[in-house]
Design a protein around this motif. Structure first.
Motif, PDB file in Angstrom:
ATOM      1  N   HIS A  14      27.352   8.275   7.564  1.00  0.00           N
ATOM      2  CA  HIS A  14      25.958   8.697   7.386  1.00  0.00           C
ATOM      3  C   HIS A  14      25.690   9.566   6.159  1.00  0.00           C
ATOM      4  O   HIS A  14      24.540   9.738   5.775  1.00  0.00           O
ATOM      5  CB  HIS A  14      25.485   9.463   8.630  1.00  0.00           C
ATOM      6  N   VAL A  15      26.742  10.130   5.551  1.00  0.00           N
ATOM      7  CA  VAL A  15      26.500  11.082   4.463  1.00  0.00           C
ATOM      8  C   VAL A  15      26.124  10.349   3.164  1.00  0.00           C
ATOM      9  O   VAL A  15      26.471   9.176   2.974  1.00  0.00           O
ATOM     10  CB  VAL A  15      27.748  11.986   4.247  1.00  0.00           C
ATOM     11  N   PHE A  16      25.413  11.029   2.285  1.00  0.00           N
ATOM     12  CA  PHE A  16      24.990  10.453   0.995  1.00  0.00           C
ATOM     13  C   PHE A  16      26.219  10.014   0.198  1.00  0.00           C
ATOM     14  O   PHE A  16      27.189  10.777   0.078  1.00  0.00           O
ATOM     15  CB  PHE A  16      24.174  11.502   0.218  1.00  0.00           C
ATOM     16  N   HIS A  17      26.156   8.783  -0.371  1.00  0.00           N
ATOM     17  CA  HIS A  17      27.385   8.171  -0.920  1.00  0.00           C
ATOM     18  C   HIS A  17      28.051   8.990  -2.026  1.00  0.00           C
ATOM     19  O   HIS A  17      29.268   8.997  -2.147  1.00  0.00           O
ATOM     20  CB  HIS A  17      27.095   6.733  -1.398  1.00  0.00           C
ATOM     21  N   ASN A  18      27.256   9.704  -2.828  1.00  0.00           N
ATOM     22  CA  ASN A  18      27.868  10.441  -3.944  1.00  0.00           C
ATOM     23  C   ASN A  18      28.680  11.658  -3.516  1.00  0.00           C
ATOM     24  O   ASN A  18      29.423  12.217  -4.314  1.00  0.00           O
ATOM     25  CB  ASN A  18      26.792  10.877  -4.952  1.00  0.00           C
ATOM     26  N   ILE A  19      28.495  12.118  -2.266  1.00  0.00           N
ATOM     27  CA  ILE A  19      29.340  13.238  -1.818  1.00  0.00           C
ATOM     28  C   ILE A  19      30.335  12.814  -0.725  1.00  0.00           C
ATOM     29  O   ILE A  19      31.089  13.622  -0.222  1.00  0.00           O
ATOM     30  CB  ILE A  19      28.506  14.462  -1.351  1.00  0.00           C
ATOM     31  N   ARG A  20      30.321  11.510  -0.376  1.00  0.00           N
ATOM     32  CA  ARG A  20      31.295  11.010   0.596  1.00  0.00           C
ATOM     33  C   ARG A  20      32.715  11.248   0.047  1.00  0.00           C
ATOM     34  O   ARG A  20      32.941  11.120  -1.152  1.00  0.00           O
ATOM     35  CB  ARG A  20      31.051   9.517   0.844  1.00  0.00           C
ATOM     36  N   ASN A  21      33.608  11.649   0.881  1.00  0.00           N
ATOM     37  CA  ASN A  21      34.999  11.978   0.498  1.00  0.00           C
ATOM     38  C   ASN A  21      35.103  13.212  -0.400  1.00  0.00           C
ATOM     39  O   ASN A  21      36.160  13.501  -0.942  1.00  0.00           O
ATOM     40  CB  ASN A  21      35.688  10.791  -0.210  1.00  0.00           C
ATOM     41  N   LYS A  22      33.992  13.926  -0.588  1.00  0.00           N
ATOM     42  CA  LYS A  22      34.053  15.150  -1.403  1.00  0.00           C
ATOM     43  C   LYS A  22      33.701  16.380  -0.571  1.00  0.00           C
ATOM     44  O   LYS A  22      33.598  17.484  -1.104  1.00  0.00           O
ATOM     45  CB  LYS A  22      33.085  15.036  -2.584  1.00  0.00           C
ATOM     46  N   THR A  23      33.442  16.192   0.726  1.00  0.00           N
ATOM     47  CA  THR A  23      33.109  17.327   1.583  1.00  0.00           C
ATOM     48  C   THR A  23      34.275  17.559   2.547  1.00  0.00           C
ATOM     49  O   THR A  23      34.608  16.676   3.344  1.00  0.00           O
ATOM     50  CB  THR A  23      31.828  17.038   2.410  1.00  0.00           C
ATOM     51  N   ARG A  24      34.887  18.738   2.443  1.00  0.00           N
ATOM     52  CA  ARG A  24      35.997  19.036   3.367  1.00  0.00           C
ATOM     53  C   ARG A  24      35.423  19.490   4.708  1.00  0.00           C
ATOM     54  O   ARG A  24      34.425  20.202   4.749  1.00  0.00           O
ATOM     55  CB  ARG A  24      36.875  20.145   2.791  1.00  0.00           C
ATOM     56  N   ILE A  25      36.062  19.062   5.792  1.00  0.00           N
ATOM     57  CA  ILE A  25      35.681  19.571   7.108  1.00  0.00           C
ATOM     58  C   ILE A  25      36.909  20.278   7.685  1.00  0.00           C
ATOM     59  O   ILE A  25      37.989  19.693   7.784  1.00  0.00           O
ATOM     60  CB  ILE A  25      35.190  18.442   8.042  1.00  0.00           C
ATOM     61  N   LEU A  26      36.733  21.564   8.009  1.00  0.00           N
ATOM     62  CA  LEU A  26      37.868  22.392   8.447  1.00  0.00           C
ATOM     63  C   LEU A  26      37.567  23.008   9.806  1.00  0.00           C
ATOM     64  O   LEU A  26      36.417  23.250  10.145  1.00  0.00           O
ATOM     65  CB  LEU A  26      38.090  23.548   7.460  1.00  0.00           C
ATOM     66  N   VAL A  27      38.634  23.276  10.562  1.00  0.00           N
ATOM     67  CA  VAL A  27      38.472  24.024  11.812  1.00  0.00           C
ATOM     68  C   VAL A  27      38.949  25.451  11.550  1.00  0.00           C
ATOM     69  O   VAL A  27      39.997  25.656  10.933  1.00  0.00           O
ATOM     70  CB  VAL A  27      39.282  23.373  12.961  1.00  0.00           C
ATOM     71  N   SER A  28      38.162  26.420  11.966  1.00  0.00           N
ATOM     72  CA  SER A  28      38.474  27.830  11.724  1.00  0.00           C
ATOM     73  C   SER A  28      39.861  28.201  12.255  1.00  0.00           C
ATOM     74  O   SER A  28      40.283  27.721  13.307  1.00  0.00           O
ATOM     75  CB  SER A  28      37.437  28.705  12.414  1.00  0.00           C
ATOM     76  N   ILE A  29      40.540  29.082  11.522  1.00  0.00           N
ATOM     77  CA  ILE A  29      41.854  29.551  11.984  1.00  0.00           C
ATOM     78  C   ILE A  29      41.786  30.984  12.520  1.00  0.00           C
ATOM     79  O   ILE A  29      42.773  31.535  12.987  1.00  0.00           O
ATOM     80  CB  ILE A  29      42.915  29.481  10.861  1.00  0.00           C
ATOM     81  N   LEU A  30      40.609  31.600  12.437  1.00  0.00           N
ATOM     82  CA  LEU A  30      40.471  32.977  12.950  1.00  0.00           C
ATOM     83  C   LEU A  30      40.421  32.954  14.475  1.00  0.00           C
ATOM     84  O   LEU A  30      39.918  32.015  15.076  1.00  0.00           O
ATOM     85  CB  LEU A  30      39.204  33.623  12.390  1.00  0.00           C
ATOM     86  N   LYS A  31      40.921  34.040  15.111  1.00  0.00           N
ATOM     87  CA  LYS A  31      40.922  34.103  16.579  1.00  0.00           C
ATOM     88  C   LYS A  31      39.506  34.306  17.082  1.00  0.00           C
ATOM     89  O   LYS A  31      38.765  35.139  16.552  1.00  0.00           O
ATOM     90  CB  LYS A  31      41.786  35.274  17.045  1.00  0.00           C
ATOM     91  N   GLU A  32      39.145  33.584  18.156  1.00  0.00           N
ATOM     92  CA  GLU A  32      37.790  33.675  18.721  1.00  0.00           C
ATOM     93  C   GLU A  32      37.402  35.127  19.041  1.00  0.00           C
ATOM     94  O   GLU A  32      36.290  35.547  18.812  1.00  0.00           O
ATOM     95  CB  GLU A  32      37.685  32.830  19.985  1.00  0.00           C
TER      96      GLU A  32
END
Ligand code: ZN
Length: 334
Positions: free
Chosen positions: A294-312
């Motif tokens: 669904h993301v705009f093609h020019n930023i596809r594969n250029k957006t990192r998705i990370l899960v936080s490593i800080l303790k809740e």
């Protein structure tokens, strides 16, 4: 070292702050030093004090007690507070749906008067993002989004060119209340089809209930005493097809919502926090597939998705302490 007139040593500078994280179920407070280490920390049930004056008095007493046991009042520079619906521009908690106190509460002024210390407040989503920028995955980033997926809701904050974007009234980043389904589920905000009605724990459970009702196949989900993120995840690991489908649908919705968000903002990264991330691959794989679709093609594969490593349990007191360093030092006795 021999003292030199006009040159101060570090022991003359206040090297600690207090970070406070107020939530509906509990309030956590901590003393944090200049390196970001938690010196001491404690908590109590927020709902023990349904009257806000009682709450602020109790909180002030408890904070002062912790301070006296750990270095004393003289070592504390200032105080930072995270709370739902807190407005950093006014220092007030404004009509919080997720706190027992109604109306507009001038929290920063009330705490400042009792503690004799400078107090800054900001809403929980902004504090989470500040914590990620100072101590977590967003360190060194200028353009990023932090999304908090917890029990009731889906909060968010984004930074643009190194600064948090507050918006004209201080309510920027409400991606949880963007519409992803016309005439969809009813939301606490009064609208229908909001992203958070599908991608919070509440939304996940609703999806599970709908699928159980529709399904003709046997499923482990029907035997569960309680549907939660954890119990549904456990069923996925046991190979339950319906449990996997619950997360697939949730991840699909989340990926689309985040793709819309990213297409507007073009962030370097999206950082995910909150209890929903405990579902791991069951949620994150379908989310990533849907995001790329669904993301705009020019930023596809250029957006990192990370899960936080800080303790809740630590992220938001650390974020609140980072906010405290930004406020000008103050003392009633100056
Ligand atoms: Zn809504």
């Amino acid at each position: 070292m021999e003292s030199v007139e006009g040159v101060e040593s570090i022991d003359k500078i206040k090297v600690r702050v207090v970070g406070i994280d107020i939530r509906l179920d509990r309030t956590t407070y901590a003393i944090v030093d200049i390196k970001g280490d938690i010196v001491a920390q404690d908590q109590f049930d927020t709902m023990d004090f349904p009257d806000v004056n009682d709450f602020v008095s109790a909180l002030s007493e408890k904070v002062m007690m912790l301070v006296e046991e750990n270095g004393g009042y003289e070592s504390i520079r200032s105080v930072g507070v995270s709370a739902p619906s807190a407005n950093s521009l006014t220092g007030c908690v404004e009509n919080a749906a997720n706190l027992p106190w109604k109306g507009v509460v001038p929290l920063a002024a009330m705490l400042r008067d009792r503690l004799g210390l400078a107090v800054a407040v900001a809403n929980d989503a902004h504090i989470t993002a500040l914590s990620e920028k100072t101590y977590g995955s967003a360190h060194g980033m200028k353009d990023f989004v932090v999304v908090s997926m917890s029990h009731g809701g889906l909060g968010s904050c984004f930074y643009s060119n190194g600064q948090p974007h507050l918006g004209y009234n201080g309510f920027a980043g409400e991606v949880g209340h963007t519409c992803v389904e016309i005439n969809g589920r009813e939301c606490g905000c009064g609208n229908k089809g909001c992203l958070e009605t599908y991608c919070s724990q509440k939304g996940l459970i609703k999806t599970a209930e709908e699928l159980i009702a529709e399904s003709k196949e046997p499923t482990l989900l029907s035997d569960l005493q309680e549907l939660t993120i954890q119990t549904i995840t456990d069923c996925c690991y046991k190979g339950d097809k319906l449990a996997i489908e619950v997360f697939r649908r949730t991840g699909e919705m989340l990926g689309m919502g985040l793709a819309n968000y990213a297409s507007v903002l073009n962030p370097e990264a999206i950082i995910l926090t909150g209890e929903m991330t405990q579902a791991g691959k069951w949620l994150l794989k379908p989310m990533r597939i849907s995001f790329d679709e669904h993301v705009f093609h020019n930023i596809r594969n250029k957006t990192r998705i990370l899960v936080s490593i800080l303790k809740e349990g630590e992220r938001d007191v650390l974020g609140a302490s980072a906010l405290a360093w930004d406020v000008k030092e103050y003392s009633l006795f100056k």
